[in-house]
Design a protein around this motif. Sequence first.
Motif, PDB file in Angstrom:
ATOM      1  N   LEU A   8     -58.146  58.462  44.907  1.00 55.84           N
ATOM      2  CA  LEU A   8     -57.937  58.101  46.310  1.00 55.84           C
ATOM      3  C   LEU A   8     -56.670  57.279  46.497  1.00 55.84           C
ATOM      4  O   LEU A   8     -55.879  57.526  47.416  1.00 55.84           O
ATOM      5  CB  LEU A   8     -59.135  57.316  46.836  1.00 55.84           C
ATOM      6  N   ASP A  24     -53.562  59.321  46.160  1.00 54.03           N
ATOM      7  CA  ASP A  24     -53.314  60.054  47.406  1.00 54.03           C
ATOM      8  C   ASP A  24     -52.599  59.169  48.423  1.00 54.03           C
ATOM      9  O   ASP A  24     -51.726  59.641  49.166  1.00 54.03           O
ATOM     10  CB  ASP A  24     -54.629  60.560  47.998  1.00 54.03           C
ATOM     11  N   GLU A  25     -52.964  57.887  48.472  1.00 58.88           N
ATOM     12  CA  GLU A  25     -52.283  56.957  49.371  1.00 58.88           C
ATOM     13  C   GLU A  25     -50.804  56.845  49.035  1.00 58.88           C
ATOM     14  O   GLU A  25     -49.948  56.803  49.925  1.00 58.88           O
ATOM     15  CB  GLU A  25     -52.926  55.571  49.299  1.00 58.88           C
ATOM     16  N   TYR A  76     -48.911  59.029  47.617  1.00 58.41           N
ATOM     17  CA  TYR A  76     -48.243  60.260  48.034  1.00 58.41           C
ATOM     18  C   TYR A  76     -48.004  60.289  49.543  1.00 58.41           C
ATOM     19  O   TYR A  76     -46.927  60.689  49.995  1.00 58.41           O
ATOM     20  CB  TYR A  76     -49.098  61.476  47.657  1.00 58.41           C
ATOM     21  N   SER A  77     -48.993  59.878  50.321  1.00 58.26           N
ATOM     22  CA  SER A  77     -48.963  60.129  51.768  1.00 58.26           C
ATOM     23  C   SER A  77     -48.342  59.010  52.596  1.00 58.26           C
ATOM     24  O   SER A  77     -47.856  59.257  53.703  1.00 58.26           O
ATOM     25  CB  SER A  77     -50.390  60.394  52.277  1.00 58.26           C
ATOM     26  N   ARG A 122     -51.442  64.006  38.507  1.00 58.94           N
ATOM     27  CA  ARG A 122     -50.959  63.590  39.832  1.00 58.94           C
ATOM     28  C   ARG A 122     -50.048  62.376  39.722  1.00 58.94           C
ATOM     29  O   ARG A 122     -49.047  62.262  40.443  1.00 58.94           O
ATOM     30  CB  ARG A 122     -52.147  63.278  40.739  1.00 58.94           C
ATOM     31  N   CYS A 179     -45.933  62.552  40.580  1.00 63.12           N
ATOM     32  CA  CYS A 179     -45.655  61.896  41.855  1.00 63.12           C
ATOM     33  C   CYS A 179     -44.142  61.712  42.034  1.00 63.12           C
ATOM     34  O   CYS A 179     -43.451  61.276  41.115  1.00 63.12           O
ATOM     35  CB  CYS A 179     -46.358  60.540  41.920  1.00 63.12           C
TER      36      CYS A 179
END
Length: 258
Positions: A37, A40-41, A43-44, A91, A95
Motif C-alpha cells: 500500500l 503505491d502511495e 508511485y501515485s 515494485r 519505481c
Amino acid sequence: MYQMISKQFEDGILMITINRPEKMNALNQQVLKELALVIDEVYSDRNIKGAIITGAGEKAFVAGADISEFLTLSEQGGRELAKLGQTIFQRIESCPKPFVAAVNGFALGGGCELAMACHFRVASENAKFGQPEVNLGLVPGYGGTQRLTQLIGKGKAMELMMTGDMINAADALAWGLVNHVFPAAELLPKTLAILQKIKSKAPLAVAGVIKCVNACVDKQLNGYEVELDEFAACFGTKDMEEGTAAFIQKRLPNFTGK
C-alpha cells in the motif's frame, strides 16, 4: 490504514519505518500488504520525490520473515507467499522514484532481500547482513538469490547463502552490498542528505537512470537499447532545456519533472 508501518513525510521525502520492534521488525503477511500500500502511495503521490525504508528501534532493520507463519504453509502456500514478496519487492526496484534502505541492525533473510530491492543501501556501523534460510531448510524466496548475486558476485553470494553466515557492515561495504556506513546516530540524517541531493536533480532523468540500470540485469531487455530510448526521450523534456540553459548561464537549474 497502517498498523505495522509508520510514515513520516517532510520536504518531498517519505520515511517508511517497519514498526514491529518487539518482533525485530519481522516481515509477516500483514507487513507485506502494508508495504504494498505504501509503495503505491510513492508511485501515485506527485509530492513524494523519494523514499527511505528503515526499521524501528536500534536492533534491527528487518530480522527476517515471521517464521511462525511458515509452519502451516503447503508447497502451494509457500509459492504464493514468495510470489507476494517478489511482486512487492519488484515494485520497489522498478519505481521511477528513488528508494533507499537505511539499514540499522540486523537485515537477515527477507530483511536483506527488502534492502536489496531498494536502489541502494546505507548502513549503520552495527548492521549485519545475511541470507540464513538454509538453517531452516529453505532458500531465499523474495528475490535474494538473484539480487545478492548481482550485487556481490556469484562466489561470495554462493558462500553466504550456503553457509547461512552473516557479514558485518564493513564487509558489506567492501563487497559492494552497501554504499556507505555511518555511526548509528548519523544514519538517517546522512541518508536524507543523499536523497535530498538526488531530489535536486531532474526527476525524469533520475527515473531514466533507474530504468537503464535495471535493464542491465534483465535478460529480456537490451540495456543499450533502453539507454538509447531514455537518452532520446530526455531531449523532449523541459527539464533538459532547463538543465542545459542553467549550465550555460552558470546558475542552478529549476527542474519541474516535465
